[in-house]
Write an enzyme that holds these catalytic residues in place. Structure first.
Site, PDB file in Angstrom:
ATOM      1  N   GLY A  47       0.364  31.098  15.407  1.00 32.21           N
ATOM      2  CA  GLY A  47       0.965  32.409  15.608  1.00 32.21           C
ATOM      3  C   GLY A  47       1.805  32.782  14.409  1.00 32.21           C
ATOM      4  O   GLY A  47       2.314  31.910  13.696  1.00 32.21           O
ATOM      5  N   GLN A  52       8.151  37.052   9.740  1.00 32.51           N
ATOM      6  CA  GLN A  52       8.030  35.789   9.003  1.00 32.51           C
ATOM      7  C   GLN A  52       7.449  35.981   7.603  1.00 32.51           C
ATOM      8  O   GLN A  52       7.610  35.116   6.747  1.00 32.51           O
ATOM      9  CB  GLN A  52       7.139  34.805   9.778  1.00 32.51           C
ATOM     10  CG  GLN A  52       7.763  34.298  11.066  1.00 32.51           C
ATOM     11  CD  GLN A  52       6.837  33.318  11.758  1.00 32.51           C
ATOM     12  OE1 GLN A  52       6.001  33.697  12.549  1.00 32.51           O
ATOM     13  NE2 GLN A  52       6.981  32.042  11.450  1.00 32.51           N
ATOM     14  N   CYS A  94       7.303  25.672  14.080  1.00 37.63           N
ATOM     15  CA  CYS A  94       7.264  27.037  13.555  1.00 37.63           C
ATOM     16  C   CYS A  94       7.044  26.977  12.051  1.00 37.63           C
ATOM     17  O   CYS A  94       7.666  26.156  11.367  1.00 37.63           O
ATOM     18  CB  CYS A  94       8.594  27.730  13.875  1.00 37.63           C
ATOM     19  SG  CYS A  94       8.712  29.401  13.226  1.00 37.63           S
ATOM     20  N   LEU A  95       6.193  27.852  11.547  1.00 43.27           N
ATOM     21  CA  LEU A  95       5.934  27.876  10.104  1.00 43.27           C
ATOM     22  C   LEU A  95       7.193  28.227   9.319  1.00 43.27           C
ATOM     23  O   LEU A  95       7.295  27.906   8.142  1.00 43.27           O
ATOM     24  CB  LEU A  95       4.815  28.879   9.782  1.00 43.27           C
ATOM     25  CG  LEU A  95       3.438  28.543  10.385  1.00 43.27           C
ATOM     26  CD1 LEU A  95       2.455  29.675  10.137  1.00 43.27           C
ATOM     27  CD2 LEU A  95       2.907  27.242   9.812  1.00 43.27           C
ATOM     28  N   HIS A 136       7.442  32.745  21.801  1.00 50.07           N
ATOM     29  CA  HIS A 136       7.940  32.303  20.492  1.00 50.07           C
ATOM     30  C   HIS A 136       7.821  33.432  19.455  1.00 50.07           C
ATOM     31  O   HIS A 136       8.774  33.722  18.721  1.00 50.07           O
ATOM     32  CB  HIS A 136       7.131  31.067  20.076  1.00 50.07           C
ATOM     33  CG  HIS A 136       7.455  30.505  18.733  1.00 50.07           C
ATOM     34  ND1 HIS A 136       7.887  29.201  18.555  1.00 50.07           N
ATOM     35  CD2 HIS A 136       7.387  31.046  17.483  1.00 50.07           C
ATOM     36  CE1 HIS A 136       8.081  28.976  17.260  1.00 50.07           C
ATOM     37  NE2 HIS A 136       7.781  30.076  16.594  1.00 50.07           N
ATOM     38  N   GLU A 137       6.655  34.094  19.431  1.00 50.62           N
ATOM     39  CA  GLU A 137       6.442  35.142  18.423  1.00 50.62           C
ATOM     40  C   GLU A 137       7.274  36.389  18.734  1.00 50.62           C
ATOM     41  O   GLU A 137       7.788  37.030  17.815  1.00 50.62           O
ATOM     42  CB  GLU A 137       4.957  35.503  18.312  1.00 50.62           C
ATOM     43  CG  GLU A 137       4.031  34.351  17.926  1.00 50.62           C
ATOM     44  CD  GLU A 137       4.488  33.555  16.709  1.00 50.62           C
ATOM     45  OE1 GLU A 137       5.142  34.123  15.812  1.00 50.62           O
ATOM     46  OE2 GLU A 137       4.215  32.338  16.658  1.00 50.62           O
ATOM     47  N   HIS A 140      10.660  36.009  17.490  1.00 53.42           N
ATOM     48  CA  HIS A 140      10.779  36.298  16.055  1.00 53.42           C
ATOM     49  C   HIS A 140      11.086  37.778  15.813  1.00 53.42           C
ATOM     50  O   HIS A 140      11.840  38.131  14.913  1.00 53.42           O
ATOM     51  CB  HIS A 140       9.471  35.973  15.325  1.00 53.42           C
ATOM     52  CG  HIS A 140       9.337  34.543  14.907  1.00 53.42           C
ATOM     53  ND1 HIS A 140      10.245  33.914  14.090  1.00 53.42           N
ATOM     54  CD2 HIS A 140       8.374  33.612  15.169  1.00 53.42           C
ATOM     55  CE1 HIS A 140       9.846  32.656  13.873  1.00 53.42           C
ATOM     56  NE2 HIS A 140       8.725  32.437  14.525  1.00 53.42           N
TER      57      HIS A 140
HETATM   58 NI    NI Z   1       7.592  30.693  14.622  1.00 55.37          NI
END
Ligand code: NI
Length: 167
Positions: A47, A52, A94-95, A136-137, A140
């Site tokens: 995701g 991000q 998470c990236l 989660h997204e 963000h």
């Molecule tokens: Ni993330």
């Protein structure tokens, strides 16, 4: 042609942006979606939220299928959780929070409304991994990271680790 984008990482302040709704799904948004998808698959991740990659608008992409032939990109613009029920504990990563993972308590099932890249209304009913991924997204897009949901002790471990890695 699309290009991979830089993924901003904690503690970059852009990750704390409360993102603005997308008003026009124009050509620039289409390009951004393609670049985000490429960036997510290359990472690899399941995701990615626009914030991000440094674009603070309410747009996310995800694909919980890890195998190539099952891949199926989902694009959600202006997502909104309209129903959330039961709890689940999931080990998240998470990236934007490299080299770390931690258990987070989430809702086990969610209903999310939004629009797709063609502007068609979406009504997503998700559970387990997909539900966690969406939460989660969407976090963000509100400037929230999964590490905000863990204990301050665990968070401080991550901060120490970051300091060591920076040396
Ligand atoms: Ni993330």
């Amino acid at each position: 042609m699309t290009e991979q984008m830089k993924i901003y990482t904690y503690p970059d302040p852009v990750l704390r942006s409360v993102c603005k709704p997308v008003e026009n799904i124009d050509e620039n948004i289409q390009k951004l979606i393609d670049s985000m998808a490429e960036t997510m698959y290359a990472a690899p991740g399941i995701g990615l939220a626009a914030t991000q990659v440094g674009v603070p608008i309410r747009l996310l992409v995800y694909d919980i299928h890890e195998e190539g032939d099952k891949r199926n990109l989902s694009v959600v613009i202006n997502p909104e959780i309209v129903l959330a029920e039961d709890s689940i504990v999931f080990s998240e990563a998470c990236l934007s929070v490299p080299d770390f993972s931690a258990d987070v308590v989430r809702k086990a099932r969610v209903k999310v409304k939004g629009v797709d890249r063609e502007g068609n209304p979406l009504d997503i009913e998700a559970e387990d991994l997909e539900a966690v991924c969406l939460q989660h997204e969407i976090d963000h897009l509100n400037g929230v990271l999964y590490i905000d949901h863990i204990s301050s002790l665990k968070r401080s471990l991550y901060k120490k680790k970051l300091k060591k890695m920076a040396k």
